[in-house]
Design a protein around this motif. Structure first.
Motif, PDB file in Angstrom:
ATOM      1  N   VAL A   1      67.935  59.818  53.110  1.00  0.00           N
ATOM      2  CA  VAL A   1      68.029  59.229  51.771  1.00  0.00           C
ATOM      3  C   VAL A   1      66.677  58.654  51.358  1.00  0.00           C
ATOM      4  N   SER A   2      65.969  58.101  52.340  1.00  0.00           N
ATOM      5  CA  SER A   2      64.659  57.508  52.024  1.00  0.00           C
ATOM      6  C   SER A   2      63.715  58.532  51.418  1.00  0.00           C
ATOM      7  N   THR A   3      63.824  59.783  51.853  1.00  0.00           N
ATOM      8  CA  THR A   3      62.886  60.780  51.337  1.00  0.00           C
ATOM      9  C   THR A   3      63.122  61.045  49.854  1.00  0.00           C
ATOM     10  N   LEU A   4      64.271  60.599  49.343  1.00  0.00           N
ATOM     11  CA  LEU A   4      64.547  60.802  47.923  1.00  0.00           C
ATOM     12  C   LEU A   4      64.103  59.620  47.075  1.00  0.00           C
ATOM     13  N   LEU A   5      63.995  58.458  47.723  1.00  0.00           N
ATOM     14  CA  LEU A   5      63.645  57.245  46.964  1.00  0.00           C
ATOM     15  C   LEU A   5      62.175  57.301  46.583  1.00  0.00           C
TER      16      LEU A   5
ATOM     17  N   ARG B   1      70.158  54.705  43.541  1.00  0.00           N
ATOM     18  CA  ARG B   1      68.890  54.334  42.914  1.00  0.00           C
ATOM     19  C   ARG B   1      68.014  55.541  42.642  1.00  0.00           C
ATOM     20  N   VAL B   2      68.429  56.683  43.128  1.00  0.00           N
ATOM     21  CA  VAL B   2      67.584  57.861  42.983  1.00  0.00           C
ATOM     22  C   VAL B   2      67.630  58.362  41.540  1.00  0.00           C
ATOM     23  N   VAL B   3      66.467  58.598  41.048  1.00  0.00           N
ATOM     24  CA  VAL B   3      66.352  59.052  39.663  1.00  0.00           C
ATOM     25  C   VAL B   3      65.673  60.416  39.654  1.00  0.00           C
TER      26      VAL B   3
END
Lengths: 214, 802
Positions: free
Chosen positions: B409-413, B463-465
């Motif tokens: 998930v961090s790689t998307l933030l 939170r990913v946009v």
């Protein structure tokens, strides 16, 4: 994981005498009061140390029911040690020992070490077989004898380890042919390279195979 | 041809003119007669040879008539290897599981003819023992034929023969010993035999493993050159696979016996140049079976699998698998199997999962292997099975590993300045928006595994946009997904997105609120759930709506809990909604997907549900249903269902009654039978008693007759004899006494007679005495008279004389 020797054991005796519980206590150091019926044969293993040497025990726990007798017989030949178990609170399991012993002697190699075990020694109040009777039976048939409790773990370690000691002594005396794996004894990888330097003629094949795998 | 025929005639003798040539059945009959009755070994041997020659072309005739004769040969002619060999070969032909060429066009031969003859042969298990005994024969032809015959029999009647062999002591061990035969042909045939023998029988598998078979197999594999070796290596591995598959005891033994490391040479890769040359077909087969062996070790669900996974990592097998994964020139099929093996090896094992995350591909710049795999998964041009394998691998990689889920998930933030680097998250997002529906599906499912059971990541992912595809303002991923749902033309993409959103909303009110708040997903779901064209889609839509209802925190004014319910009730009807929702588990895709974690899908267009989604559904279904039911107007809403249930209960009640009646009847029967049995038992014991009695009598009689010879030694008889003797003794005495008594009696009688005589004498004597007394008295009187006379006479004359 390296070991000097590997011994194969089988555990035999009437159904419900606590064979699987003995194995579980020895390999996992725990006790399960309710145990499923062993279907056929189950396997367990543990490493022990004797005389400063690592010895791996591979143990096959057999189903005690009559229906599994013919299956069990296939395991006698390749075993170096056998634990013959009865239940001290059930006289008939003691009475059946002769049959088990005949079976074992008939199908095993003659050097197999047999340890007689009277299990459930924690249930003193329900005892039906006196300790002296077990001792007498063992003396008469040339077995090692012990009373154990898979529940409290009393003597469980000793039973397995003393059997291994007996086998180890037989190896030292040269009674066992350790190059014949059908006897239930295997030399460990570390040991066989050492023995290769000793240069016994029979070790040639073992040395070659270990060279291939290690 | 004529010349040949005449040649045969001169050898066999020409048929008599006018009589037809003997039919095959007659010839077989004559040969069988000779095998059975001839006293000459040579004769029997020749007949067996002839039978063997006939057995291919005339299988039915030979099989029907010669079976007993051949059995007899196996039993009695063991000394002559040649005869035995012919007999075994004949039996082999009779029982051959495949049809011979000549039989293929002959419709009189049933295709399971070999099986039928096998069934006949093994009716007497002793026959199998005969063949087993012949394995001890060292003669090459005999041993080989016996092994092959057993293989055929096992092929035809696997379970029966397995059971027969299992109860023969040393039956299995004997066969394993043949693996050590120095003649490779025998050894190789034994491998085939053992493969058949171990199929699906855990007890035999354990015995085979117990007899050091793993050691022997690895020795053979090494001697044959590991993966580069021939088909023998494959056979060894197939046998190994049989021993390990679904046999946790043997898997444990394999692990404890340190055999895991010995798989390493089979997975070794050569240097790149050699690999570029491509793989030989046999090497492909060998490595594929090796991979199956690895999966049999680590693929279990039980407690033992964890230990095996650790052993596979510690033994370097996981590293070797990754090595295969990243080496060049690996055929796609091998690659897919390797990925599956890696997947099973890391599943639920954090250390192994972390190890996999660190493996990098030898590319420029070096990329994580997983990234390369994901690229492969989302690439339309890659083989479909490979893409499925990668998805499974990704699923296992994230399974119960919160830190790896978080890392994904961090790689998307949004992070500072690293936009240029390609990440797994970007790849997956790209997959979601891809035009390839399969890629949509893979990406959505992969992403859902990052959210499984992890509320923290569900919140973070909100939170990913993402920048909108058309270049509009950036929008959150969740509402993009809602939008995609409405836009998607392909049902697969919709199914996958619904699964992703369901995972997201489950247990995460924030995500539910985000979905309710924008993107129009709710409206679409409601209309989809109302529509019955596609039961799967409407069911999934209903499931999503139910989740949104359940995890609704009333933060969206438009769709508060109550409002959402009103929409559902108005647009769909609560009852219809509930039935849509609960129908999912009855659909075919659900049952297919819920079987095992690994997606087994043959074609891209068949992509449907995912295993983890099925779990999610199972966990939530009853919760959601009871939530809907409890808060609704209870019974009035669904009188139909109620009626249905009542009918069902009534039905079951009736059935129950019926069964109880049956039970009573049976109990009654049982009682009467029991009584009869008791009676017969009583009669029986009575008869027995009588019998014993009679026996005792007979033996007593026997003992009496035997007594003089003194040959019986039985205690009772001895006692009896003693008693007998005593009786005889006493009899004798008695007789003595009797005679004495008799004597005494006569004595008494004589004595009495004597007494009577004496008495009579006495009486006469008394009489005499009386008479005499009377006489004496008379004479006294006379005397007195005389005296007086004398006195009177004297007084007158003699006063002178005083």
């Amino acid at each position: 994981m390296a070991y000097a020797y590997l011994f194969k054991y089988i555990i035999i005796g009437d159904t419900g005498v606590g064979k699987s519980c003995l194995l579980l206590q020895f390999t996992d150091k725990r006790f399960r009061p309710v145990h499923d019926l062993t279907i056929g044969v189950e396997f367990g293993a543990r490493m022990i140390t004797i005389d400063g040497k690592q010895i791996k025990l591979q143990i096959w726990d057999t189903g005690g029911q009559e229906a599994f007798r013919s299956i069990t017989r296939s395991y006698y030949r390749g075993a170096a040690g056998a634990l013959l178990v009865y239940d001290i609170t059930r006289r008939e399991t003691f009475n059946h020992l002769t049959t088990w012993l005949e079976d074992a002697r008939q199908h095993s190699n003659s050097n197999m070490v047999i340890m007689l075990i009277g299990n459930k020694s924690d249930l003193e109040s329900r005892r039906e077989v006196k300790k002296e009777e077990g001792e007498a039976f063992a003396r008469e048939h040339g077995l090692v004898f012990m009373e154990t409790s898979a529940k409290t773990a009393a003597n469980v370690e000793e039973a397995f380890i003393n059997t291994a000691k007996e086998i180890y002594e037989k190896i030292q005396e040269g009674v066992f042919d350790i190059n014949n794996e059908a006897n239930g004894i295997k030399i460990g990888p570390q040991h066989s390279t050492g023995a290769g330097a000793g240069g016994a003629g029979g070790a040639g094949a073992g040395g070659a195979s270990s060279g291939g795998c290690c | 041809m004529d010349f040949l025929k005449s040649g045969i005639k001169t050898v066999l003798g020409s048929p008599e003119v006018g009589t037809a040539a003997p039919s095959p059945a007659e010839t077989v009959e004559r040969l069988v007669e000779r095998v059975t009755n001839s006293t000459l070994l040579q004769d029997r041997r020749d007949s067996c040879r002839a039978l063997k020659a006939l057995s291919q072309n005339y299988r039915i005739e030979v099989g029907a008539q010669a079976m007993d004769a051949l059995r007899q040969v196996l039993e009695l002619d063991r000394a002559d290897n040649e005869t035995i060999h012919y007999a075994l070969d004949t039996l082999k032909n009779i029982m051959s599981p495949t049809l011979f060429k000549v039989e293929e066009d002959n419709h009189q031969v049933p295709c399971n003819i070999g099986e039928q003859f096998t069934e006949m042969f093994i009716k007497d298990p002793q026959n199998v023992q005969l063949v087993l005994d012949l394995l001890d024969e060292y003669d090459f032809r005999v041993r080989l034929s016996a092994v092959q015959l057993l293989t055929f029999m096992l092929t035809n009647r696997t379970r029966d023969i397995q059971e027969i062999i299992l109860v023969k002591p040393m039956g299995v061990s004997k066969m394993i010993d043949l693996l050590g035969d120095t003649r490779e042909v025998v050894r190789n045939e034994t491998l085939l035999l053992l493969i058949k023998l171990t199929k699906g029988n855990a007890n035999i598998q354990k015995i085979v493993a117990f007899e050091n078979t793993f050691d022997r197999l690895f020795e053979i594999i090494a001697s044959e050159g590991h993966a580069e070796g021939g088909i023998i290596v494959e056979d060894c591995l197939l046998l190994m696979l049989n021993l390990l598959k679904n046999n946790s005891s043997n898997v444990n033994f394999f692990k404890e016996g340190s055999y895991v490391q010995r798989l390493l040479p089979l997975l070794a890769t050569r240097d790149d140049e050699a690999e570029e040359a491509g793989w030989a077909a046999q090497r492909v087969a060998n490595v594929q079976v090796t991979l199956l062996v690895v999966r049999a070790l680590v693929g279990g669900q039980g407690a033992g699998a964890g230990g095996c996974r650790r052993a596979v990592r510690a033994g370097g097998v996981l590293a070797a698998l990754c090595g295969v994964l990243m080496s060049s020139g690996v055929p796609a099929a091998v690659l897919a199997d390797t990925i599956l093996a890696v997947a099973d090896a890391v599943r639920a094992e954090p250390e192994s999962q972390d190890y996999l995350a660190q493996v990098t591909a030898p590319s420029d710049p070096p990329r994580p292997t997983l990234l390369v795999l994901l690229m492969c998964m989302l690439n339309e041009k890659q083989p479909f099975q490979l893409r499925c394998a990668v998805l499974y691998c990704f699923e296992c990689f994230l399974y119960r590993n919160e830190s790896q889920q978080a890392a994904l998930v961090s790689t998307l933030l949004p992070t500072a300045g690293e936009a240029a680097r390609l990440t797994a998250g970007q790849l997956l997002c790209g997959g979601l928006f891809s035009r390839d529906a399969a890629a949509n599906w893979f990406a959505a499912v992969a992403l859902s595994h990052a959210l499984r059971d992890n509320p923290e990541q569900k919140r973070r992912l909100l939170r990913v946009v993402v920048a909108a595809a058309g270049g509009g303002a950036p929008e959150s991923l969740v509402s993009q997904c809602g939008r995609l749902l409405q836009r998607a033309a392909d049902a697969r993409a919709q199914v996958a997105l619904l699964m992703l959103l369901s995972h997201w909303a489950a247990g995460c009110p924030a995500a539910a609120a985000a979905l309710l708040g924008g993107g129009g997903a709710v409206g679409w779901a409601v209309s989809q759930a109302a529509d019955t064209d596609d039961p799967l889609l409407s069911g999934l839509a209903a499931f999503l709506l139910a989740l949104l209802y359940h995890y609704n925190d009333d933060s969206v004014p438009e769709y508060t809990k109550e409002a959402l319910k009103q929409v559902i009730v108005k647009r769909i009807g609560l009852e219809a909604f509930v039935s849509r929702l609960s129908s999912v588990s009855r659909l075919e895709p659900y049952s297919a997907a819920s079987k095992q974690p690994q997606p087994v899908v043959a074609q891209p267009h068949l992509l449907s549900l995912d295993y983890e989604f099925c779990n999610l559904y199972r966990e939530h279904e009853s919760l959601l249903l009871s939530g809907l039911a409890a808060e609704g107007p209870a019974e009035a809403e669904h009188p139909d269902t109620l009626a249905q249930y009542r009918a069902l209960i009534r039905q079951q009640d009736a059935r129950l009654h019926e069964l109880v009646a049956q039970l009573d009847q049976l109990l009654h029967n049982n009682r009467t039978l029991q009584n009869t049995l008791n009676d017969s038992l009583a009669t029986n014991s009575h008869l027995k008693d009588e019998n014993t009695l009679l026996k005792a009598q007979v033996s007593a009689a026997g003992a009496m007759s035997a007594a003089p010879r003194g040959s019986t030694t039985h205690d009772a008889e001895l006692k009896e004899r003693e008693l007998q003797e005593k009786i005889e003794l006493q009899d004798a005495k008695l007789r003595e006494y009797e005679s004495e008594v008799e004597e005494l009696r006569t004595a008494l009688r004589t004595a009495e007679e004597g007494r009577r005589k004496a008495e009579e004498e006495l009486v006469t004597l008394r009489k005499d005495q009386d008479d005499l007394l009377v006489l004496v008295a008379d004479q006294d009187l006379e005397l007195n008279k005389y005296k007086e006379l004398v006195v009177s006479a004297q007084g007158g004359r003699a006063p002178a004389e005083p």
